[in-house]
Design a protein around this motif. Structure first.
Motif, short mmCIF file in Angstrom:
data_model
loop_
_atom_site.label_atom_id
_atom_site.label_comp_id
_atom_site.label_asym_id
_atom_site.label_seq_id
_atom_site.Cartn_x
_atom_site.Cartn_y
_atom_site.Cartn_z
N GLN B 72 -4.52 5.67 -5.75
CA GLN B 72 -5.08 5.01 -5.57
C GLN B 72 -6.80 4.37 -4.35
O GLN B 72 -6.25 5.20 -2.87
CB GLN B 72 -3.76 3.69 -5.10
CG GLN B 72 -3.21 2.91 -6.29
CD GLN B 72 -4.70 1.56 -6.89
OE1 GLN B 72 -5.39 1.33 -7.12
NE2 GLN B 72 -3.43 1.43 -8.29
N THR B 74 -8.28 2.89 -2.76
CA THR B 74 -8.69 2.11 -1.69
C THR B 74 -7.46 2.33 -0.43
O THR B 74 -7.90 2.59 0.75
CB THR B 74 -8.52 0.55 -1.93
OG1 THR B 74 -7.27 0.23 -2.45
CG2 THR B 74 -9.34 -0.15 -2.85
N ASN B 75 -6.22 2.60 -1.14
CA ASN B 75 -5.60 3.59 -0.54
C ASN B 75 -6.06 4.99 0.37
O ASN B 75 -5.33 5.06 1.35
CB ASN B 75 -3.94 3.75 -1.33
CG ASN B 75 -3.38 4.07 -0.04
OD1 ASN B 75 -2.42 3.29 0.70
ND2 ASN B 75 -1.78 4.81 -1.05
N LEU B 78 -8.10 3.90 3.28
CA LEU B 78 -7.34 3.90 4.03
C LEU B 78 -6.92 4.70 4.90
O LEU B 78 -7.41 4.73 6.12
CB LEU B 78 -6.03 3.00 4.32
CG LEU B 78 -5.51 2.48 4.17
CD1 LEU B 78 -6.12 1.22 5.55
CD2 LEU B 78 -3.86 1.22 4.27
N PHE B 79 -6.66 5.39 4.12
CA PHE B 79 -6.26 6.80 4.67
C PHE B 79 -7.10 7.92 5.35
O PHE B 79 -7.16 8.47 6.42
CB PHE B 79 -5.21 7.60 4.02
CG PHE B 79 -4.53 8.97 4.95
CD1 PHE B 79 -4.10 9.97 5.72
CD2 PHE B 79 -5.76 10.52 4.30
CE1 PHE B 79 -3.47 11.04 5.83
CE2 PHE B 79 -5.36 11.67 4.83
CZ PHE B 79 -4.41 12.09 5.54
N GLU B 91 -6.17 -2.96 14.27
CA GLU B 91 -5.81 -3.57 13.12
C GLU B 91 -6.82 -4.81 12.87
O GLU B 91 -7.31 -5.15 11.50
CB GLU B 91 -4.95 -4.13 14.35
CG GLU B 91 -3.64 -5.10 12.44
CD GLU B 91 -2.45 -5.91 13.30
OE1 GLU B 91 -2.76 -6.34 14.46
OE2 GLU B 91 -1.30 -5.34 12.64
N LYS B 92 -7.57 -5.90 13.22
CA LYS B 92 -8.42 -6.07 12.82
C LYS B 92 -9.25 -5.87 12.40
O LYS B 92 -9.57 -6.30 10.65
CB LYS B 92 -9.15 -7.48 14.37
CG LYS B 92 -9.98 -8.55 13.46
CD LYS B 92 -9.67 -9.46 14.66
CE LYS B 92 -11.09 -10.10 13.21
NZ LYS B 92 -11.50 -11.04 15.43
N LEU B 95 -8.42 -4.02 9.02
CA LEU B 95 -7.51 -4.40 7.95
C LEU B 95 -8.54 -5.36 7.05
O LEU B 95 -9.18 -5.78 6.19
CB LEU B 95 -6.91 -6.11 8.27
CG LEU B 95 -5.73 -5.83 8.66
CD1 LEU B 95 -4.82 -7.13 9.54
CD2 LEU B 95 -4.56 -5.01 7.13
N TRP B 96 -10.02 -5.68 8.02
CA TRP B 96 -11.42 -6.38 7.41
C TRP B 96 -11.92 -5.04 6.43
O TRP B 96 -12.39 -5.39 5.25
CB TRP B 96 -12.09 -6.63 8.26
CG TRP B 96 -13.40 -7.52 7.72
CD1 TRP B 96 -14.76 -7.32 8.94
CD2 TRP B 96 -13.56 -8.31 7.38
NE1 TRP B 96 -15.80 -7.78 8.06
CE2 TRP B 96 -15.08 -8.65 7.14
CE3 TRP B 96 -13.03 -9.31 6.78
CZ2 TRP B 96 -15.44 -9.76 6.56
CZ3 TRP B 96 -13.88 -10.02 5.48
CH2 TRP B 96 -15.15 -10.09 5.90
N ASN B 98 -10.35 -2.65 4.80
CA ASN B 98 -9.75 -3.13 3.41
C ASN B 98 -10.01 -3.79 2.98
O ASN B 98 -9.59 -3.56 2.05
CB ASN B 98 -7.63 -2.28 4.47
CG ASN B 98 -7.12 -2.00 2.94
OD1 ASN B 98 -7.65 -1.89 1.77
ND2 ASN B 98 -5.63 -3.08 3.12
N GLN B 99 -10.02 -5.08 3.12
CA GLN B 99 -10.03 -6.25 2.92
C GLN B 99 -11.49 -6.46 1.53
O GLN B 99 -11.67 -6.94 0.51
CB GLN B 99 -10.23 -7.33 3.55
CG GLN B 99 -10.55 -8.73 2.62
CD GLN B 99 -10.14 -9.73 3.59
OE1 GLN B 99 -9.85 -9.83 5.04
NE2 GLN B 99 -10.90 -11.63 3.35
N LEU B 102 -11.17 -3.48 -1.11
CA LEU B 102 -10.59 -4.69 -2.25
C LEU B 102 -11.25 -4.94 -3.54
O LEU B 102 -11.05 -5.07 -4.23
CB LEU B 102 -9.42 -4.80 -1.62
CG LEU B 102 -8.55 -4.09 -1.09
CD1 LEU B 102 -6.82 -4.67 -0.31
CD2 LEU B 102 -7.47 -3.88 -2.23
N THR B 103 -12.76 -6.10 -2.63
CA THR B 103 -13.18 -6.72 -3.44
C THR B 103 -14.21 -5.68 -3.94
O THR B 103 -15.00 -6.27 -4.75
CB THR B 103 -13.48 -7.24 -2.05
OG1 THR B 103 -12.73 -8.21 -1.81
CG2 THR B 103 -14.96 -8.69 -2.40
N VAL B 153 -21.37 -11.05 4.29
CA VAL B 153 -20.64 -10.07 5.54
C VAL B 153 -21.22 -9.42 5.75
O VAL B 153 -21.67 -9.00 7.48
CB VAL B 153 -19.81 -9.05 4.24
CG1 VAL B 153 -19.56 -7.72 5.63
CG2 VAL B 153 -18.67 -9.63 3.24
N ALA B 156 -23.37 -11.98 8.74
CA ALA B 156 -22.22 -12.51 9.27
C ALA B 156 -21.94 -11.72 10.40
O ALA B 156 -21.32 -11.96 11.54
CB ALA B 156 -21.06 -13.37 8.53
#
Lengths: 241, 241
Positions: B72, B74-75, B78-79, B91-92, B95-96, B98-99, B102-103, B153, B156
């Motif tokens: 996958q 996105t996975n 991530l790695f 972490e924040k 996660l952002w 990854n989000q 995914l979009t 994005v 901001a």
């Protein structure tokens, strides 16, 4: 800990249901904020608005966890899995969970497009003919391919207990339950006919349904019934050849 | 470190290209194993086969990293992001990233379905009429909505440098470049017309294209040209109203 806030559409299971199941199994307090109040809907909309949120999400579901605002279903589950023991501790196990959840997300998107193959912004009735064509293909080729894959995942897991990953329940098991339930609702005849091909997956769903927290949730009013506004819709004409 | 092995279709950019760009930017050795040899294709197929792999992937791309086999897109990112400084440490921030990735994956899937709205297993020619309807909607509503979101994005992000996340390049920036390049290839008139709506995104793409490792990659034979077997396809009839 202050309760999580879940921002999701108040009248459907949709993608939010994968998050709800994880929160319910973990037994952690959360507010499903858009349910029942106009104020809550306004808060949902604010979570998608850069005017107030520098990390606004593209679409629900969104989870607020203290100072974190997390969007995208698989991303929320990655977070909750690590925090509440619904994923392995090892990097290898976490990546495998995430990979499986992403594969579930792929078939969920295809299930949605089986009734909306042309445009999400138009009514089903305006794309019914195309929906019949796409559903025929989804039932004949995609459901068997994806669920056959997940059956293989269960079979290839060397640990005991018939879980998707390792020897303990993870959020992937909860999501597989929801996927199969949704497909059974949308395409009952197809799923009945194909069920003998995935005995392990069927057993997994039975096991998830009977877990105390999940069983209590399914009996509660918090569980919204499947309906024709969600991702999994029952349109009998989409099950005809 | 032994080189990574990437398993992906040898004749298209496809989803594998998001992984290739991250590997190239990181400057880490990898073998794009299915390119050029039948043996390589057999290895790709083996990565999808539970006969030899207890964690076989549903579909390419797949990355082998030592004892890990990761599927996958996105996975994999991530790695790689965590391992090669292409994502924040917090972490924040992770996660952002990854989000957002995914979009990006969501619009990539929609770009694919613009030419294959009914079935991936049938030829484009067999679903041309439906592809015209879906592309019309994709161009008019989905491209502006998604790219407008990514422009927001960038706007901001409080850090300097016009990156998607924080003040350093992440894999999200590389993927935004690839997304925009792909859409420009598939829908050149639409993208030309809409470009003034997203100046920051345009500037980001120019910046990524000029990064030394990326520039060298784009000039090399390792970069497969866009073509009509990939996700982003140029069919002029899909850009007519």
């Amino acid at each position: 800990m202050e309760p999580y806030i879940l921002y999701y559409w108040p009248t459907i299971q949709g993608r939010g249901e994968f998050v709800r199941l994880a929160l319910e199994e973990a037994g952690v307090p959360y507010r499903d904020v858009a349910r029942g109040t106009k104020q809550g809907m306004a808060q949902l909309e604010a979570a998608l608005d850069f005017a107030g949120e520098p990390q606004a999400a593209f679409a629900p579901p969104v989870l607020r966890a203290g100072e974190l605002l997390i969007g995208q279903t698989t991303n929320i589950l990655l977070f909750l899995g690590a925090r509440h023991g619904l994923a392995p501790r090892s990097e290898k196990g976490r990546l495998w969970c995430n990979q499986l959840q992403l594969t579930i997300a792929d078939i969920v998107a295809e299930a949605h497009d089986s009734h909306h193959p042309i445009s999400v912004n138009s009514y089903y009735e305006e794309q019914k003919k195309e929906a019949r064509a796409r559903s025929r293909y989804f039932r004949a080729e995609r459901i068997p391919k994806f669920l056959g894959y997940f059956e293989n995942v269960l079979q290839a897991n060397p640990a005991r207990g018939n879980f998707a990953v390792g020897a303990k329940l993870t959020y992937v098991d909860l999501s597989l339950f929801q996927l199969v339930e949704g497909l059974r609702y949308a395409f009952p005849k197809t799923m009945m006919q194909l069920a003998p091909q995935w005995p392990r997956l069927t057993a997994l769903c039975d096991m998830v349904r009977e877990r105390p927290n999940i069983a209590a949730y399914l009996r509660s009013k918090r569980r919204i019934p499947f309906n024709e506004d969600g991702i999994f819709r029952r349109y009998p004409e989409l099950e005809k050849n």
